[in-house]
Design an enzyme around this catalytic site. Structure first.
Site, PDB file in Angstrom:
ATOM      1  N   ASN A 201      50.579 -71.005 -16.331  1.00 58.84           N
ATOM      2  CA  ASN A 201      51.179 -69.915 -17.104  1.00 58.84           C
ATOM      3  C   ASN A 201      50.104 -69.273 -17.972  1.00 58.84           C
ATOM      4  O   ASN A 201      48.956 -69.706 -17.971  1.00 58.84           O
ATOM      5  CB  ASN A 201      52.363 -70.425 -17.926  1.00 58.84           C
ATOM      6  CG  ASN A 201      51.965 -71.454 -18.944  1.00 58.84           C
ATOM      7  OD1 ASN A 201      51.278 -71.156 -19.915  1.00 58.84           O
ATOM      8  ND2 ASN A 201      52.381 -72.710 -18.722  1.00 58.84           N
ATOM      9  N   ARG A 202      50.490 -68.250 -18.711  1.00 59.92           N
ATOM     10  CA  ARG A 202      49.509 -67.420 -19.399  1.00 59.92           C
ATOM     11  C   ARG A 202      49.243 -67.831 -20.839  1.00 59.92           C
ATOM     12  O   ARG A 202      48.596 -67.100 -21.573  1.00 59.92           O
ATOM     13  CB  ARG A 202      49.959 -65.961 -19.344  1.00 59.92           C
ATOM     14  CG  ARG A 202      49.988 -65.418 -17.928  1.00 59.92           C
ATOM     15  CD  ARG A 202      50.700 -64.085 -17.856  1.00 59.92           C
ATOM     16  NE  ARG A 202      49.984 -63.044 -18.548  1.00 59.92           N
ATOM     17  CZ  ARG A 202      49.097 -62.238 -17.973  1.00 59.92           C
ATOM     18  NH1 ARG A 202      48.843 -62.360 -16.686  1.00 59.92           N
ATOM     19  NH2 ARG A 202      48.482 -61.323 -18.671  1.00 59.92           N
TER      20      ARG A 202
END
Ligand code: CTP
Ligand code: CA
Length: 238
Positions: A34-35
């Site tokens: 994820n970011r």
């Protein structure tokens, strides 16, 4: 903020902070991730140490950030590794702050060798398994008397808002669902928050009180969060 203005109000308090995004391997070279940049968790760990806390930072391998001064850093990769590290560190911590972005799902199997396109085993979909909810697990364990030292458990919620409601609406529901003492709600999406140096949002308390956090640096956000944590510690809460 001037560094000499930092209060030493967490002197000797044991604080665990998780940071960054977990990575769930598909094969030896690929993962689902994820970011999350880890910057908010690192800022919290740094400031808690400046305020006198004994800080353990459990950091996802992805962050690539330098270790904050005077903080014990443990590196993890997957949600399962994060869970083991948090469960051990929480045992004698007064405060646990779950800033990490934990993968909700992991690939059901991890290939031992790199997956090749065109091979007979080429997958056309990825089967997923639900990861444990670490935050909820902590709250449950404390409720059962298993974490006698732990007085404040802080969760984070990055919300975009959707047809069911805005970010704050989702944050309130999440606080009730998780049962933690404080929930930090951030608005995300369209390049907001992830990887940026600034943040804004709300601080929701289990007692129903809500505070907006003005837009500012992740360090300022950390100040607001730790101010709420020290207020709860001072209350003799839990
Ligand atoms: N969290 C956790 N374990 C998980 C997922 C999330 O401990 N498996 C923690 C996060 O570190 C964060 C909080 O729970 O502090 C909220 O995470 P979030 O992903 O917003 O919550 P979810 O319950 O997974 O809800 P959603 O369906 O919105 O992803
Ligand atoms: Ca989630």
């Amino acid at each position: 903020e001037r560094s000499d203005a930092v209060p030493r109000d967490l002197e000797g308090v044991r604080v665990v902070v998780t940071a960054g995004g977990t990575r769930e391997p598909l094969d030896p070279v690929r993962f689902l991730g994820n970011r999350s940049s880890g910057k908010q968790g690192y800022a919290l760990a740094r400031l808690a140490a400046q305020r006198g806390a004994e800080v353990t930072l459990i950091a996802a391998a992805s962050t690539g950030l330098p270790d904050p001064p005077a903080v014990r850093v443990e590196r993890i990769g997957t949600a399962s590794e994060l869970q083991s590290a948090v469960d051990a560190a929480a045992q004698d911590a007064e405060v646990v702050i779950m800033a990490a972005a934990v993968a909700d799902f992991r690939p059901a199997t991890r290939a031992d060798a790199k997956m090749k396109k065109g091979a007979a085993s080429e997958p056309d979909s990825v089967a997923l398994t639900r990861n444990p909810d670490i935050l909820k697990g902590l709250v449950t364990r404390r409720g059962a008397g298993g974490l006698p030292a732990t007085r404040v458990i802080v969760g984070f919620a990055a919300e975009t808002g959707d047809a069911d409601g805005d970010a704050l609406h989702h944050g309130r529901a999440k606080l009730a669902r998780k049962g933690c003492d404080l929930l930090v709600v951030n608005t995300v999406g369209d390049d907001r928050t992830f990887g940026l140096d600034s943040n804004d949002g709300w601080l929701l308390s289990a007692d129903g009180s809500e505070r907006a956090i003005e837009h500012g640096s992740k360090s300022l956000m950390s100040t607001r969060i730790l101010d709420s944590v020290t207020a709860l510690l001072g209350d003799g809460h839990c």
